[in-house]
Write an enzyme that holds these catalytic residues in place. Structure first.
Site, PDB file in Angstrom:
ATOM      1  N   LYS B  47       3.231   2.203  -7.678  1.00 11.89           N
ATOM      2  CA  LYS B  47       2.011   1.410  -7.601  1.00 11.89           C
ATOM      3  C   LYS B  47       2.419  -0.010  -7.195  1.00 11.89           C
ATOM      4  CE  LYS B  47      -1.772   2.965  -9.786  1.00 11.89           C
ATOM      5  NZ  LYS B  47      -2.689   3.421 -10.778  1.00 11.89           N
ATOM      6  N   CYS B 129      -3.994  -5.203   0.670  1.00 11.80           N
ATOM      7  CA  CYS B 129      -4.959  -4.581  -0.230  1.00 11.80           C
ATOM      8  C   CYS B 129      -6.356  -5.102   0.106  1.00 11.80           C
ATOM      9  CB  CYS B 129      -4.624  -4.906  -1.685  1.00 11.80           C
ATOM     10  SG  CYS B 129      -5.917  -4.404  -2.828  1.00 11.80           S
TER      11      CYS B 129
END
Lengths: 248, 303
Positions: B47, B129
């Site tokens: 992650k 992101c």
């Protein structure tokens, strides 16, 4: 997977901070142990395992623990919320054998739903509920009305048998072919240890923080096992737990 | 099995096959990473890790649309300091890509320092992101800021550094400049900022309103970017975006990807289902007379 509307039929106060939310909705076949995600727009989405679902009426038995469940407790008749599901793997229920349903706290929700299914199939079952004291009694009467044997265990002995439901498992496991369990982690760990020791066929349902509900975010991992409560569970056979290195 | 080889190399690192667990998927717990490795992936991406742990957004964090999925997890992660613990259950031979996120140059430098572990193979900078302010697309849209981050990381770390690209008009220019700064490869692409409204409630589904679109809808865009970067630079590329079956995998590799990220494919499937992709790729190579997957790389460019 889209959301489906669910209309509040009733929101029944059971005791202290526990309620039954009765919803009218139409989702696919939802079995005991399955869970749904309840979405209240602009509040949050939370996982719940219904304590009954039939003829389009769903009962959610929940405890107020935070903002979202607090909001749920204030829902009135006719109000609308949104659900998606069913999600996860349910209890596998047979039409034969003797079942022991053993649990504690509001975790007993999928167990009483299992009792309904077993009763319909004419399967014998014993329902054992563990609670802190007599004020927390939940589904004993309902289990009796379904034709099962029902026992209440209270920590303080204020009603039923004093102690924990695992005591019942220890002394009576020989009478049962299948064990269904659901409760707080400590309880689940104890049931796992005992059932492994006695070599019982046991399915345990676990509770974790479920966020995505579809097996990708990882928030609901069963620590140390790599198993996801939302996808591989929430109901696990103890043989699967063992295989994945569950070590209580 | 057949004699077809799926082995590939990414910046000198040998992978048993080209399938890489994409960042953000069941990768923030040691037991999940261990299970994914056992499932057969060639490498695992963590992650995106930030200097401090992040809670992430409230659910709903996922929305389903006809063409793909939206997610707005909010970069929830246990923090880069947890990396040794995160990797503690993986065997020696496993291959790990650490994804780093942050909102300052120092955040990325710190992430790179903490990733300087024996069992880390590649550092991937998440500069794209789409759903967290100051930690994503605002970085990659600013090329000089992106280059400052790249400078800081490349000078801090001996590991190969990959950049995770998002959809911008200027990505080829960033690729060129990043290569000059010593970047080794690219992960193409991140999700794309999008919105889904539920028709029952008529509200945005995600608690963050906006999310990143993944799945089939973005696959052809990712193939285009992989194709263009490979055409210009022939550098190592991890193609990510909407891999749902072997055809998507073959497309990425033929476009020039050395490896293929798997993410949305895993919705509602156990991680072991990556085996189907592995077997299907193997079968494709066999049926089409390829002795190894490396020979398929970039064939779409051949005249």
């Amino acid at each position: 997977m889209n959301y489906v509307k669910a209309y509040v039929v009733d929101n029944i106060h059971v005791y202290r901070d526990v309620y039954h939310l009765i919803l009218r909705t139409e989702i696919e076949r939802l079995l005991p142990g399955h869970f749904i995600m309840i979405w209240i727009p602009e509040v949050e989405e939370v996982p719940m395992a219904p304590s009954l679902y039939r003829d389009g009426i769903m009962r959610i038995t929940y405890k107020v623990v935070g903002e979202t469940t607090g909001y749920m407790s204030r829902l009135d008749r006719g109000e609308k919320i949104y659900i998606r599901g069913p999600l996860g793997k349910p209890y596998k229920l047979n039409g034969y054998g003797r079942y022991l349903l053993i649990g504690g706290g509001v975790g007993v929700a999928p167990l009483i739903y299992s009792a309904h299914i077993l009763s319909e199939r004419g399967v014998e079952f014993t329902y054992v509920e563990g609670v802190p004291n007599s004020n927390y009694e939940m589904f004993i009467d309902e289990a009796i009305s379904l034709g099962g044997e029902a026992l209440l265990y209270t920590e303080d002995g204020s009603k039923g048998v004093k102690g924990y439901p695992t005591e019942y498992l220890k002394t009576n496991y020989r009478y049962y072919d299948y064990i269904l369990a659901c409760g707080p982690d400590e309880f689940n760990r104890a049931v796992y240890r005992l059932c492994r020791e006695y070599g019982l066929n046991c399915q345990i349902s676990f509770e974790r923080i479920v966020k995505c509900g579809v097996g990708v975010c990882g928030s609901c991992v069963l620590e140390g096992t790599g198993l996801l409560v939302c996808l591989d569970g929430p109901v696990f056979n103890i043989s699967t737990l063992y295989e994945y290195g569950y070590s209580p | 099995m057949s004699g077809v080889s799926l082995e590939i190399e990414l910046s000198g690192i040998k992978l048993r096959n080209p399938f890489i667990l994409a960042s953000g998927f069941i990768d923030d717990d040691p037991s999940l990473l261990s299970r994914a490795w056992k499932a057969g992936f060639g490498a695992l991406t963590t992650k995106s890790l930030t200097p401090k742990p992040r809670e992430g957004y409230k659910p709903p964090i996922i929305a389903f649309t006809k063409a793909g999925y939206l997610n707005a997890v909010g970069l929830s992660n246990p923090g880069v300091d947890s990396l040794p613990r995160l990797l503690s259950k993986l065997p020696r031979e496993s291959k790990v890509i650490v994804s780093i996120a942050g909102s300052t140059v120092d955040d990325f430098r710190y992430g790179a320092e903490k990733s300087n572990l024996d069992n880390v193979d590649i550092i991937e900078l998440n500069l794209s992101c789409p759903h967290v302010k100051s930690m994503g697309m605002d970085i990659i849209h600013d090329i000089s800021y992106s280059l400052d981050i790249i400078d800081a990381v490349v000078s801090t770390s001996d590991k190969p550094v990959y950049i995770k690209l998002g959809l911008t008009d200027t990505y080829l220019s960033l690729v060129s400049k990043a290569l000059d700064k010593g970047v080794s490869g690219f992960t193409i692409m991140n999700t794309i900022k999008a919105l889904a409204i539920d028709t029952a409630s008529l509200k945005p589904i995600l608690s963050n309103v906006y999310g990143g679109l993944s799945g089939p809808a973005i696959h052809p865009i990712a193939v285009r970017m992989v194709y263009e970067v490979y055409r210009e630079y022939q550098v190592p590329i991890i193609g990510v975006g909407g891999v749902m079956d072997w055809e998507d995998v073959v497309e990425f590799i033929a476009a020039g990807a050395s490896a293929v990220g798997v993410g949305s494919y895993l919705f509602l499937k156990p991680v072991e289902s990556v085996k189907d992709l592995i077997n299907d790729l193997m079968k494709f190579l066999e049926d089409n007379g390829y002795g190894n997957v490396v020979d398929l790389r970039g064939v779409a460019h051949k005249k």
